[in-house]
Design a protein around this motif. Structure first.
Motif: not given
Lengths: 288, 431, 439
Positions: A19, A22, A34, A78, A81-83
């Motif tokens: 994915t 995207f 984070e 991860a 890929a965070g928003d």
């Protein structure tokens, strides 16, 4: 305040890559505050043996200097890929990596991993960011890796870049010590992907690399780096070492490369180059 | 019989100590470790014990019986991956199960002749990470295809391939000239010499008890370094008595006379060993105490193919020659280390030396060599308990015997190792 | 579009929490200045002048109370060794309070006094004793990695005081806070300040991992030739430690009857001498007292205490440790304050403290010092086994509000081992960040 996400197992990278297209990044000027944490990891001896074999490390009870990067990589992904993460996931290039080993990790240690992003900054050809992986055992920091990724984009001609050290030291050995020569086959990327889970299409096959702007598949930087570290490992202590690599030009697969090094009493300096010495693939410096 | 040349008067080579990793049963704890991995870990353990990090040694000599073609320079590659100075030269030797001891003989001889001051002898074997080759048919086809100059020639060469050729060829513990496994050979010899099941089981039980006791009293504290989570030889069964061994079914030999079981034969094992050998001067400069002196060695071979001798009987021939050259009787030893390839091997060898006919007819001796004090045999356990990673056994025995002699405050020890191909390697140590 | 992050990690997310980060402590680096900022020295004690001239020779700027500036101070040294009346304590407040305000991050307050045990006048004894109360309270007030410690001099010579001041100013004492060290008479100094242990042969037990590996590494860094000792079962990790620091590995169980002899033989045989022994090997086998079995009790007592007594016999016999040697034990807060479930461990570690008291008195003639460190909450594999909540409390319940590291214990031990620390003996120094436990 830092937001901490504690995982109970490593994220599945295949799912992530499926994915990844995207995730296109955004214009934010900072990275989200984070941390992604994964605790109590046990190293699988079989996987460690396969990694050691592929990269040329000898199998001991000590983890190779580069191995924890493999464990931290899914956490890095991860985070990226965070928003709110500003860089796109696909096409980001690994340009620099620094590893510091405070104390060696044993194969039977329980490892606690924490990954965060920091230092989003302009680069001549886009923007770059540091992904910091910290490994501790029972609360004691043991290993720290800083991976710098570049996303090509708006150019910043004035941006300062990390410069590898001058290679003067290497000159005397030119010609007399050719250094190891490696023939990296077309399947090199897939072999390392199978071990690391890093199935980034740019490494897998020419057909999957082309849409991302590469005419052929390129070797994982961390693979060629690991091979270089393995070559030098017997001359470098297991603790108190800082190992730094600058990835200069990608290694296209298949190809033949060689590693030239000078080994001093508290420092190694190496250049990974094409067989004809025309292309500088990477510069590696270690000190202790 | 012709006069034996007397050993050249040279300086003495000292055994300073050794290091091995615990031996592990095949396809177990070390299944993923290569010969080079194990030998490197073993060498680095030796380096740590003797403070040799960064030192240039005279040479490192080692070998493996089961060896990948990529390991053509196994020992040198190991040195390059170790903490030793990379300027330390190295070479490989291979004499089947005699490899480790033969390597030590080579190093000791060079030290004795003054060609080197210090060296490491070693051996390693992995029954788990065994080299698997392509079949002969596939190999010939591939070689032909490789020689082909045109596509058509290449296609023709490949067309000769048969489905059966695609099966890999796995190395087997089989004598190439007889097609019999070593155990089958041994079973024939054991039956010929009338070696009983009970005697074999007793020897096996003693091996386990001796090894366990040696561990308990810390004998191996400075001989073994753990590897991949294994801290003791994992074939060791400290509680395994004769009763348990008696229950096992024979695996070699046929019918009523089959006496050899998995309990009184050595299992396939992974492991590595190294021994540090040096001149007296080097030892003294490095503040190391010689544990024992390497006195002399002998190798012998028997014709087990067309001749009338058992495959593993060569040490029975080597020892009397060695004794004669050194003016010793078989009883002049404080310790006997007879490698337990099978319990029956040890028992046959001892029986042969007691047998007047064998000693007269085969060894050309007027009197039999006689019997030994069994209380001096393999006092710290041997291969039945520790396991037998072929090339690593010599180093295990050598370091253990040297330490036992040192602990005893002096004495003389005999090492006897049988090897595939009908060979035997034997040696004398003194302290 | 779904948040990719969530897609990837949703199934594996355990919890999201915010975590405050404690101050990063300044730790020792060879060659780095003792203190980045100037040091205020005041108090009119008998060591003041000597300390100022020594600091000047090692390139540390000193200021006196007469030069009022508002610059940052790296440390405040208050020499109250001459105070004999409680009224003189006010100096601490008058000089100290403004100075502490100016203290930099990871700053230091070092108070120098006279050991009350050497005094007889009641007012003088109580005055000197009062310093301890000040320092321990101040330690709890300081923030940002700053510490306060007290040096009590038993004699007149400055060398011992100087060695202790050097330790407290440097990053070696990062996790030592609110503590008292007594120093006797000595004129010894470190011949090579950068490698104070050059030429020394040191034995470290339990050296394969954790604190022991750190001790071995630090002693080697400071110039010692190290014999790394651990049980045979830890031999592989031990070998890497030995090879990394250019030492030798000795696999021996410290509880073996001949362990002491084997250690002495190895050290003197291989390296010619034996100067430093660090008894670090130790185990825990926790169980409530009423459920304590024989194996847990005997095992802990024997490894942590019995073995040290036996080994010392061999170490201190003829042909063992040289005169002027160093014995350093690893005690524990549990040996001072006690710990639930650790009657066995507490007994063994309190016993170690007794050993230090008695042995140091006996060995004074030979110039051998005997000291112990008492680690508080140090992040190790042992503490990792403590349940989460208890562990978090242990970690935070001290003036520095964090756990210490193995290096902190190792640095303190390396100080005890220095030639310059000859005046320091019979001391049990807590490396605990001024833990509330057993305070």
């Amino acid at each position: 305040m830092t937001s901490v996400t504690t995982l109970s197992s490593a994220p599945d990278l295949r799912r992530l890559y499926a994915t990844a297209a995207f995730h296109r990044g955004n214009d934010r000027e900072t990275v989200p505050d984070e941390r992604v944490v994964l605790s109590g990891i046990r190293v699988d001896l079989g996987e460690l043996a396969d990694y050691s074999r592929l990269c040329g490390f000898s199998l001991t009870g000590i983890l190779p200097l580069t191995y924890p990067h493999l464990l931290g990589f899914p956490l890095q992904m991860a985070v990226m890929a965070g928003d709110g993460f500003p860089l796109p996931l696909l096409g980001a290039v690994h340009v620099e990596n620094v590893i510091t080993v405070h104390r060696p990790l044993q194969a039977d240690d329980r490892l606690d991993l924490a990954v965060h992003a920091q230092n989003l900054r302009p680069h001549r050809r886009g923007r770059q960011v540091d992904l910091v992986t910290e490994v501790s055992v029972s609360g004691v920091p043991a290993w720290r890796g800083v991976s710098t990724y570049l996303a090509r984009g708006a150019e910043h001609p004035d941006a300062t870049a990390g410069h590898p050290p001058p290679l003067d030291g290497l000159e005397p050995v030119t010609g007399t010590a050719p250094g190891p020569v490696w023939h990296l086959g077309e399947n090199t990327g897939r072999a390392y992907a199978a071990l690391s889970g890093d199935w980034n299409p740019i490494h897998v096959h020419a057909l999957t690399a082309r849409p991302l702007g590469f005419s052929s598949a390129i070797a994982h930087g961390m693979f060629t780096y690991a091979r270089a570290v393995a070559t030098l490992a017997p001359r470098v202590p297991d603790r108190g070492v800082t190992s730094r690599v600058w990835f200069r030009k990608p290694v296209r697969l298949p190809s033949t490369v060689r590693l030239r090094s000078v080994v001093g009493p508290a420092r190694t300096l190496s250049r990974l180059e094409s067989a004809d010495a025309e292309v500088e693939h990477a510069v590696l410096e270690q000190h202790w | 019989m012709a006069t034996q040349p007397s050993p050249r008067k040279a300086r003495r080579a000292a055994v300073l100590g050794g290091n091995r990793i615990p031996f592990a049963r095949g396809n177990g704890a070390y299944a993923k470790a290569s010969n080079q991995d194990m030998l490197t870990a073993t060498l680095d353990g030796l380096v740590a014990r003797y403070g040799l990090a960064g030192e240039r040694l005279g040479e490192v000599v080692a070998g493996a019986v089961l060896k990948h073609s990529r390991d053509f320079n196994l020992t040198r590659e190991t040195v390059l991956g170790s903490r030793l100075d990379p300027h330390t030269p190295a070479y490989d030797v291979q004499q089947a199960c005699g490899t480790g001891l033969e390597a030590a003989i080579l190093v000791a001889n060079k030290v004795a002749l003054g060609q080197i001051e210090v060296g490491v002898a070693g051996g390693v074997d992995s029954a788990s990470d065994a080299p698997i080759a392509v079949s002969e048919g596939l190999r010939h086809t591939l070689l032909a295809a490789n020689r082909a100059k045109t596509l058509a020639q290449r296609a023709k060469a490949m067309a000769g391939l048969r489905p059966g050729d695609l099966l890999p060829s796995i190395p087997q513990n089989v004598e190439p000239r007889t097609g019999l496994s070593m155990g089958e050979h041994m079973a024939i010899t054991a039956e010929r010499w009338g070696i009983t099941r009970e005697a074999q089981d007793e020897l096996a039980a003693a091996s386990h008890q001796h090894l366990a006791a040696a561990y308990e009293r810390g004998f191996f504290d400075d001989l073994v370094t753990p590897y991949l989570g294994v801290t003791r030889d994992n074939n060791l069964r400290p509680d395994g008595g004769v009763e348990k061994l008696a229950k096992l079914k024979p695996v070699f030999g046929k019918g009523q006379n089959a006496t050899m079981t998995a309990g009184n034969s050595t299992p396939l094992t992974d492991g590595a060993s190294t021994v540090l050998i040096a001149s007296e001067e080097w030892a003294s400069e490095h503040h190391l105490t010689p544990l024992a002196w390497f006195v002399d060695a002998e190798t012998a071979a028997v014709d087990y193919v067309n001749g009338d001798e058992g495959l593993l009987m060569a040490p029975a021939y080597a020892v009397p020659r060695l004794l004669a050259r050194n003016g010793l009787a078989l009883q002049d030893f404080d310790f006997y280390e007879i490698h337990e390839a099978f319990a029956a091997t040890v028992l046959t060898t001892l029986k042969a030396w007691e047998d007047p006919d064998f000693c007269r007819d085969r060894l050309g001796l007027a009197e039999p060599l006689g019997s030994i004090d069994r209380a001096r045999l393999n006092v710290n356990g041997s291969s039945l308990a520790a396991g037998h990673p072929f090339a690593a056994t010599g180093g295990r025995i050598l370091a253990s015997l040297a330490k036992a002699l040192h602990e005893a405050g002096g004495g003389r020890g005999l090492i006897s190792i049988c090897a595939a191909g009908g060979q035997g390697v034997v040696a004398i140590l003194e302290a | 579009m779904t948040d990719l992050f969530t897609t990837v990690v949703r199934s594996t997310v355990a919890k999201r929490v915010g975590v405050p980060q404690p101050t990063s402590l300044r730790r020792y680096e060879p060659g780095a200045a003792l203190c980045a900022d100037p040091v205020l020295v005041a108090g009119s004690g008998r060591f003041e002048a000597g300390l100022i001239s020594w600091l000047t020779t090692v390139g540390i700027a000193t200021v006196t109370n007469d030069e009022p500036t508002s610059d940052r101070l790296g440390a405040v040294i208050l020499d109250l060794s001459a105070a004999t009346d409680p009224s003189e304590l006010d100096q601490l407040r008058v000089i100290g309070a403004p100075a502490v305000k100016r203290l930099a991050r990871n700053g230091r307050v070092v108070v120098v006094g006279t050991d009350p045990a050497t005094l007889t006048d009641v007012a003088a004894v109580s005055t000197q004793r009062a310093l301890e109360g000040v320092v321990r309270s101040l330690g709890k007030e300081l923030r940002a990695g700053a510490t306060a410690n007290l040096i009590l001099a038993r004699g007149e010579s400055a060398a011992g005081v100087q060695s202790a001041v050097q330790f407290f100013l440097s990053g070696r004492s990062a996790y030592v806070d609110g503590q008292v060290v007594r120093v006797g008479e000595s004129t010894a100094t470190n011949p090579d300040p950068l490698r104070p242990l050059t030429g020394k042969v040191a034995v470290v037990t339990g050296a394969a991992r954790g604190i022991g590996a750190e001790i071995a590494t630090v002693l080697a860094r400071d110039g010692a030739t190290v014999v790394a000792v651990d049980i045979p079962g830890a031999g592989d990790a031990l070998a890497t430690v030995a090879n990394d620091i250019g030492g030798t590995a000795l696999q021996v169980d410290v509880t073996a009857p001949d362990a002491g002899r084997r250690i002495v033989e190895h050290a003197t045989g291989r390296h010619g001498t034996l100067d430093i022994v660090v008894h670090n090997a130790g185990i825990t086998r926790d169980k409530l007292f009423v459920n304590m079995d024989d194996a847990r009790w005997q095992g802990v007592i024997d490894v942590n205490l019995g073995s040290i007594l036996r080994m010392n016999t061999a170490i201190l016999a003829d042909g063992g440790m040289t005169d002027g040697g160093r014995i350093v034990c690893v005690a524990s807060i549990a040996g001072i304050a006690g710990n639930r479930g650790q009657t066995n461990y507490g007994a063994s570690k309190a016993g170690v403290i007794g050993l230090v008291d008695a042995l140091s008195a006996q060995l004074g003639d030979r110039g051998i010092t005997v000291n112990a460190v008492a680690p508080g909450f140090i992040e190790t594999a042992m503490t990792a086994r403590i349940p989460f909540a208890t562990r978090e409390i242990g970690r935070r319940m001290n003036s520095l509000q964090q756990g210490g590291r193995p290096i902190d214990v190792a640095e303190t031990i390396a100080w005890f081992a220095q030639p310059g620390a000859a005046a320091v003996t019979g001391q049990v120094l807590r490396v605990c960040g001024q833990s509330l436990l057993g305070a």
